[in-house]
Design a protein around this motif. Sequence first.
Motif, short mmCIF file in Angstrom:
data_model
loop_
_atom_site.label_atom_id
_atom_site.label_comp_id
_atom_site.label_asym_id
_atom_site.label_seq_id
_atom_site.Cartn_x
_atom_site.Cartn_y
_atom_site.Cartn_z
N THR A 97 0.82 -1.22 0.00
CA THR A 97 0.00 0.00 0.00
C THR A 97 0.85 1.26 0.00
O THR A 97 1.73 1.43 0.84
CB THR A 97 -0.93 -0.01 1.23
N ILE A 144 -0.40 -3.90 4.27
CA ILE A 144 -1.57 -3.92 5.15
C ILE A 144 -2.38 -5.18 4.84
O ILE A 144 -2.64 -5.49 3.67
CB ILE A 144 -2.46 -2.68 4.95
N ASN A 145 -2.76 -5.90 5.88
CA ASN A 145 -3.62 -7.08 5.73
C ASN A 145 -5.07 -6.67 5.92
O ASN A 145 -5.43 -6.04 6.91
CB ASN A 145 -3.24 -8.14 6.76
N PHE A 146 -5.89 -7.03 4.93
CA PHE A 146 -7.31 -6.77 4.96
C PHE A 146 -8.07 -8.07 4.79
O PHE A 146 -7.59 -9.00 4.13
CB PHE A 146 -7.75 -5.85 3.80
N ILE A 157 -15.17 -4.60 5.32
CA ILE A 157 -13.70 -4.54 5.29
C ILE A 157 -13.18 -4.57 6.71
O ILE A 157 -13.55 -3.74 7.54
CB ILE A 157 -13.22 -3.25 4.60
N ASP A 185 -9.66 -4.28 8.76
CA ASP A 185 -8.26 -3.86 8.69
C ASP A 185 -7.52 -4.52 9.85
O ASP A 185 -7.77 -4.20 11.02
CB ASP A 185 -8.18 -2.34 8.79
N HIS A 186 -6.65 -5.48 9.54
CA HIS A 186 -5.95 -6.24 10.58
C HIS A 186 -4.93 -5.40 11.33
O HIS A 186 -4.62 -5.71 12.49
CB HIS A 186 -5.28 -7.48 9.98
N GLU A 187 -4.40 -4.37 10.71
CA GLU A 187 -3.39 -3.53 11.36
C GLU A 187 -3.96 -2.81 12.58
O GLU A 187 -3.36 -2.77 13.64
CB GLU A 187 -2.81 -2.52 10.38
N THR A 191 -13.31 -3.18 11.86
CA THR A 191 -14.16 -3.36 10.69
C THR A 191 -14.75 -2.00 10.36
O THR A 191 -15.39 -1.37 11.21
CB THR A 191 -15.30 -4.36 10.98
N TYR A 192 -14.52 -1.53 9.15
CA TYR A 192 -15.02 -0.22 8.74
C TYR A 192 -16.54 -0.23 8.71
O TYR A 192 -17.16 -1.21 8.31
CB TYR A 192 -14.47 0.16 7.37
N LYS A 207 -14.17 4.73 -2.36
CA LYS A 207 -13.40 3.50 -2.14
C LYS A 207 -13.76 2.52 -3.24
O LYS A 207 -14.93 2.34 -3.57
CB LYS A 207 -13.76 2.86 -0.79
N TYR A 249 -7.15 -2.14 -4.04
CA TYR A 249 -8.06 -1.46 -3.14
C TYR A 249 -7.58 -0.03 -3.02
O TYR A 249 -6.40 0.22 -2.73
CB TYR A 249 -8.06 -2.15 -1.77
#
Length: 127
Positions: free
Chosen positions: A31, A46-48, A60, A62-64, A68-69, A93, A106
Amino acid sequence: MKKISLYVFLILMFCNFGFAQNFTYHCKLDTQFMNKGETIWRNKFINFSFKSTDNKTISIFDHEIEVTYKKKLNILSNDNRIFAITMEKSLIKTLIIDKQSNFATYSLSYTDGERIGQYGIGKCKLH
């Protein structure tokens, strides 16, 4: 003839619901991003997780930051590629996942002129 048309319609409608696919893709995306007030692009992996349970929207994770959005992406196409998008007041997005190669993009694009955004590319695994 009307009955046959009705039966065909009902069968096709049933099949459409019967083949709806739930999916979760875990993606590691290389990213590029620039935050508000910065002048240079930075880079990180980034891990998603992209998940759909209704074949209409994608959530979505976001593991960082382990979040969850809230805003889900709307699926526009789900054949050989998944194409999903969401638009807010000043943010667009997009997500594209090629089902054959498991390659994904993404992106977040801001339209307010103050922030630049982010763009990630990488491989995904279907779970």
